[in-house]
Enzyme design. Structure first.
Site, PDB file in Angstrom:
ATOM      1  N   GLU A 265       0.891  -1.166   0.000  1.00  0.00           N
ATOM      2  CA  GLU A 265       0.000   0.000   0.000  1.00  0.00           C
ATOM      3  C   GLU A 265       0.919   1.202   0.000  1.00  0.00           C
ATOM      4  OE1 GLU A 265      -1.478   3.057   1.775  1.00  0.00           O
ATOM      5  OE2 GLU A 265      -2.222   1.757   3.372  1.00  0.00           O
ATOM      6  N   CYS A 302      -2.584   7.818   4.893  1.00  0.00           N
ATOM      7  CA  CYS A 302      -2.606   7.452   3.472  1.00  0.00           C
ATOM      8  C   CYS A 302      -3.889   7.924   2.807  1.00  0.00           C
ATOM      9  CB  CYS A 302      -2.413   5.957   3.301  1.00  0.00           C
ATOM     10  SG  CYS A 302      -3.026   5.007   4.658  1.00  0.00           S
TER      11      CYS A 302
HETATM   12  P1  NAP Z   1       9.422   3.804   3.538  1.00  0.00           P
HETATM   13  O1  NAP Z   1      10.638   4.618   3.335  1.00  0.00           O
HETATM   14  O2  NAP Z   1       8.816   3.213   2.325  1.00  0.00           O
HETATM   15  O3  NAP Z   1       9.805   2.623   4.560  1.00  0.00           O
HETATM   16  C1  NAP Z   1       8.885   1.591   4.887  1.00  0.00           C
HETATM   17  C2  NAP Z   1       9.649   0.300   5.128  1.00  0.00           C
HETATM   18  O4  NAP Z   1      10.180  -0.163   3.884  1.00  0.00           O
HETATM   19  C3  NAP Z   1      10.824   0.464   6.059  1.00  0.00           C
HETATM   20  O5  NAP Z   1      10.942  -0.705   6.843  1.00  0.00           O
HETATM   21  C4  NAP Z   1      11.996   0.596   5.123  1.00  0.00           C
HETATM   22  O6  NAP Z   1      13.175   0.130   5.712  1.00  0.00           O
HETATM   23  C5  NAP Z   1      11.588  -0.299   3.972  1.00  0.00           C
HETATM   24  N1  NAP Z   1      12.173   0.178   2.711  1.00  0.00           N
HETATM   25  C6  NAP Z   1      12.120   1.430   2.191  1.00  0.00           C
HETATM   26  N2  NAP Z   1      12.758   1.488   1.007  1.00  0.00           N
HETATM   27  C7  NAP Z   1      13.237   0.245   0.776  1.00  0.00           C
HETATM   28  C8  NAP Z   1      14.007  -0.326  -0.285  1.00  0.00           C
HETATM   29  N3  NAP Z   1      14.395   0.396  -1.345  1.00  0.00           N
HETATM   30  N4  NAP Z   1      14.329  -1.621  -0.182  1.00  0.00           N
HETATM   31  C9  NAP Z   1      13.926  -2.349   0.872  1.00  0.00           C
HETATM   32  N5  NAP Z   1      13.216  -1.880   1.900  1.00  0.00           N
HETATM   33  C10 NAP Z   1      12.871  -0.588   1.860  1.00  0.00           C
HETATM   34  O7  NAP Z   1       8.306   4.591   4.270  1.00  0.00           O
HETATM   35  P2  NAP Z   1       8.360   5.524   5.566  1.00  0.00           P
HETATM   36  O8  NAP Z   1       9.701   5.465   6.200  1.00  0.00           O
HETATM   37  O9  NAP Z   1       7.235   5.137   6.379  1.00  0.00           O
HETATM   38  O10 NAP Z   1       8.067   6.953   5.024  1.00  0.00           O
HETATM   39  C11 NAP Z   1       8.728   7.535   3.960  1.00  0.00           C
HETATM   40  C12 NAP Z   1       7.712   8.081   2.972  1.00  0.00           C
HETATM   41  O11 NAP Z   1       6.758   7.060   2.656  1.00  0.00           O
HETATM   42  C13 NAP Z   1       6.857   9.208   3.478  1.00  0.00           C
HETATM   43  O12 NAP Z   1       7.478  10.432   3.371  1.00  0.00           O
HETATM   44  C14 NAP Z   1       5.651   9.090   2.589  1.00  0.00           C
HETATM   45  O13 NAP Z   1       5.894   9.700   1.375  1.00  0.00           O
HETATM   46  C15 NAP Z   1       5.502   7.630   2.369  1.00  0.00           C
HETATM   47  N6  NAP Z   1       4.458   6.973   3.206  1.00  0.00           N
HETATM   48  C16 NAP Z   1       3.269   6.716   2.643  1.00  0.00           C
HETATM   49  C17 NAP Z   1       2.293   6.080   3.394  1.00  0.00           C
HETATM   50  C18 NAP Z   1       0.989   5.756   2.780  1.00  0.00           C
HETATM   51  O14 NAP Z   1       0.185   5.145   3.444  1.00  0.00           O
HETATM   52  N7  NAP Z   1       0.723   6.111   1.555  1.00  0.00           N
HETATM   53  C19 NAP Z   1       2.519   5.712   4.706  1.00  0.00           C
HETATM   54  C20 NAP Z   1       3.755   5.989   5.259  1.00  0.00           C
HETATM   55  C21 NAP Z   1       4.718   6.611   4.483  1.00  0.00           C
HETATM   56  P3  NAP Z   1      14.349   1.130   6.171  1.00  0.00           P
HETATM   57  O15 NAP Z   1      13.704   2.381   6.675  1.00  0.00           O
HETATM   58  O16 NAP Z   1      15.020   0.356   7.213  1.00  0.00           O
HETATM   59  O17 NAP Z   1      15.150   1.337   4.943  1.00  0.00           O
END
Ligand code: NAP
Length: 525
Positions: A265, A302
């Site tokens: 998601e 989200c």
């Molecule tokens: P995220 O960066 O996507 O991280 C979520 C999980 O995925 C973490 O455990 C992260 O691990 C892992 N991950 C991220 N990139 C990866 C990759 N390239 N390979 C493998 N694993 C990976 O999300 P976030 O830290 O929650 O927030 C960052 C951004 O996500 C926000 O600024 C927002 O834009 C978006 N977000 C969207 C929603 C939604 O519901 N639409 C919800 C939350 C966040 P590590 O951190 O250990 O790398």
């Protein structure tokens, strides 16, 4: 309750071998103790081996045993008391009432899945009895039920440290389906994750289940996360987070010798359509409701309403002026992590620098780190259609109003949208014809359509859909909230001409589980 900073590999608390992370209090940027060392490849492998070993015994548990396990997890989480709420507040900056509500939602969700398991509808039993006399060919006895897919990797989300994290919807639905779960903890709330993880591990022990039913790993997504998704013993993935993170996991899952499904998601801007009669009749109330929904939880949902679509004219001008007035007085709020704050700043700066959009209002500024200042932008439909960057998700309290000259432009803007979790229609009686004309497009675009409400606030129930076409999710056939989420972790198996004594209980002739079966095309009462 003392935090240990250790991985939970089954019932064993083990120190990771890779570099450490610490929780950060986003209100002060202070690092929190203890350090959480990441798992290495060997520890990921050890965890997956335990999960695989637990799969057959766990999936053979009775529906009552499995439902009792979910109920016990809820009790164990409640028994954590204030320690859980205090740690989650320190790690996320979220206020106590929000976290109390989220704990209630998490435990309700676990109990709802327990009820779902007991009801047995998820087994979806279909029986086509043998027709030995059928011409020109006899029909065999055919019976279908659903079975769990195997061990599931769950990636906790940053924005719901309880309800979409270690014991959140993905974990609850996978455990309900009969799948062991390995959680990759989100680095934004490691201590909260440990507390909940230990509660789940206690429930595993109390219910006499094999230890590999649940494990909790820490470490970087690119290392531990990719190793987990690539491990041949993992059979499906649940994820909530960024588009780039979700896509990286999808690619890793597809690159395996045996590709597996990833239920990610990711990204949604949740368009809100203001129809003309509703806008004329109650524009001020709509503006107030919109700003309340937009700024809730610093917009870190989200389902945050990131796009408003309406006819250009005095009624929309008045709506924008009213919304601007409310938004200017909205207090700044602490965002979840420094990373999410800096991503939000980049997104609003990109919009502010885009000549095709203008700033209508900015919320209150605050001193201190990671403070989200709400933003409202306005653009015209032609510009929105010309520049795809205008529909990028700005995760936080930011929204864009798209002014349309006529209904054809509204239709074009709607058609131009990417996949969404939600689409909202504000309408009065005189708007029904236009709304009806847009419904086919909106049904193609979004997983949930709402009338005269706001998209934030996702009920956990049987009928909920929290899903939608890409980039809202990686699989538009699924939902990650509500009891239908269990279907992601099930697959059908058909048994042909089995003797009754060899059939699983769900498929036996005497119906010992008391299920409502589909027999020869007729649903039993
Ligand atoms: P995220 O960066 O996507 O991280 C979520 C999980 O995925 C973490 O455990 C992260 O691990 C892992 N991950 C991220 N990139 C990866 C990759 N390239 N390979 C493998 N694993 C990976 O999300 P976030 O830290 O929650 O927030 C960052 C951004 O996500 C926000 O600024 C927002 O834009 C978006 N977000 C969207 C929603 C939604 O519901 N639409 C919800 C939350 C966040 P590590 O951190 O250990 O790398």
């Amino acid at each position: 309750m003392t935090l240990t900073g250790k991985l939970l590999i089954g019932q064993h608390a083990i120190t990771g071998h890779r570099e450490a992370i610490r929780g950060i209090d986003p209100a002060t940027d202070a690092a929190l103790e203890p350090a959480y060392f990441g798992g290495d490849a060997g520890q990921v492998g050890q965890t997956c081996a335990l999960a695989e070993a637990a799969f057959d015994p766990y999936r053979e548990t009775s529906v009552e045993q499995r439902a009792g396990f979910l109920d016990t997890i809820a009790q164990e989480i409640e028994a954590l008391g204030d320690a859980l709420i205090d740690r989650a507040m320190a790690e996320t900056g979220l206020p106590r009432p929000r976290l109390l509500g989220e704990r209630g939602r998490t435990c309700h969700q676990l109990r709802l899945f327990a009820r779902t398991v007991r009801a047995g509808e998820w087994l979806d039993v279909r029986i086509d009895p043998a027709q030995p006399q059928r011409q020109p060919l006899p029909r065999a006895d055919l019976r279908q039920r659903q079975v769990p897919v195997g061990p599931v990797a769950v990636f906790g989300a940053s924005n719901f440290p309880l309800a979409f994290s270690v014991a959140g919807g993905d974990t609850a639905s996978a455990l309900a389906a009969g799948c062991p779960v390995v959680v990759k903890a989100h680095g934004a709330h490691p201590g909260t994750s440990e507390l909940v993880g230990r509660a789940v591990a206690r429930a595993v022990k109390a219910c006499g289940l094999p230890e590999g039913v649940f494990s909790l790993l820490y470490g970087s997504g690119r290392e531990v996360g990719i190793a987990l998704v690539s491990d041949p013993r993992i059979k499906a993935v649940g994820f909530t987070g960024s588009r780039s993170g979700g896509l990286a996991l999808c690619q890793a899952a597809q690159a395996r010798p045996e590709p597996i499904p990833v239920y990610a998601e990711m990204s949604s801007i949740n368009p809100v359509l203001l129809f003309p009669v509703a806008l004329r009749n109650r524009g001020e109330a709509l503006a107030r409701g919109f700003v309340a929904s937009l700024t809730l939880g610093a917009g870190q949902f989200c389902t945050n309403p990131g796009l408003v679509i309406a006819f250009k004219g005095p009624a929309l001008d008045a709506f924008v002026a009213d919304a601007a007035e409310h938004l200017q007085h909205s207090a700044a709020q602490t965002m979840l992590t420094p990373g999410i704050f800096s991503a939000f700043e980049s997104s609003v700066n990109a919009l502010a620098e885009n000549a095709l959009a203008r700033i209508a209002a900015v919320g209150q500024r605050a001193t201190g780190p990671n403070q989200c200042q709400a933003h409202l932008f306005v653009t015209d439909a032609v510009d929105f259609l010309a520049d795809r960057r205008l529909q990028a998700e700005a995760f936080g309290a930011a929204s864009l109003v798209v002014q349309c000259e006529d209904f054809d432009e509204i239709r074009q803007v709607t058609e131009h949208l990417e996949g969404q979790l939600t689409a909202t229609l504000h309408l009065d009686d005189g708007d029904l014809e236009q709304a009806r004309a847009l419904l086919p497009t909106l049904e193609r675009k979004a997983g949930r359509l709402l009338v005269n409400g706001w998209p934030t606030g996702v009920e956990v129930c049987d009928a909920m859909v929290h899903g939608g076409p890409f980039p809202a999710t990686s699989d538009p056939r699924s939902t990650s909230v509500g009891t239908a989420a269990i279907q992601r972790f099930l697959r059908p198996v058909c048994y042909q001409d089995f003797p009754d004594a060899l059939l699983p209980q769900a498929l036996r002739q005497a119906n010992p589980l008391g299920l409502r079966r589909l027999i020869d095309g007729q649903r039993e009462a």
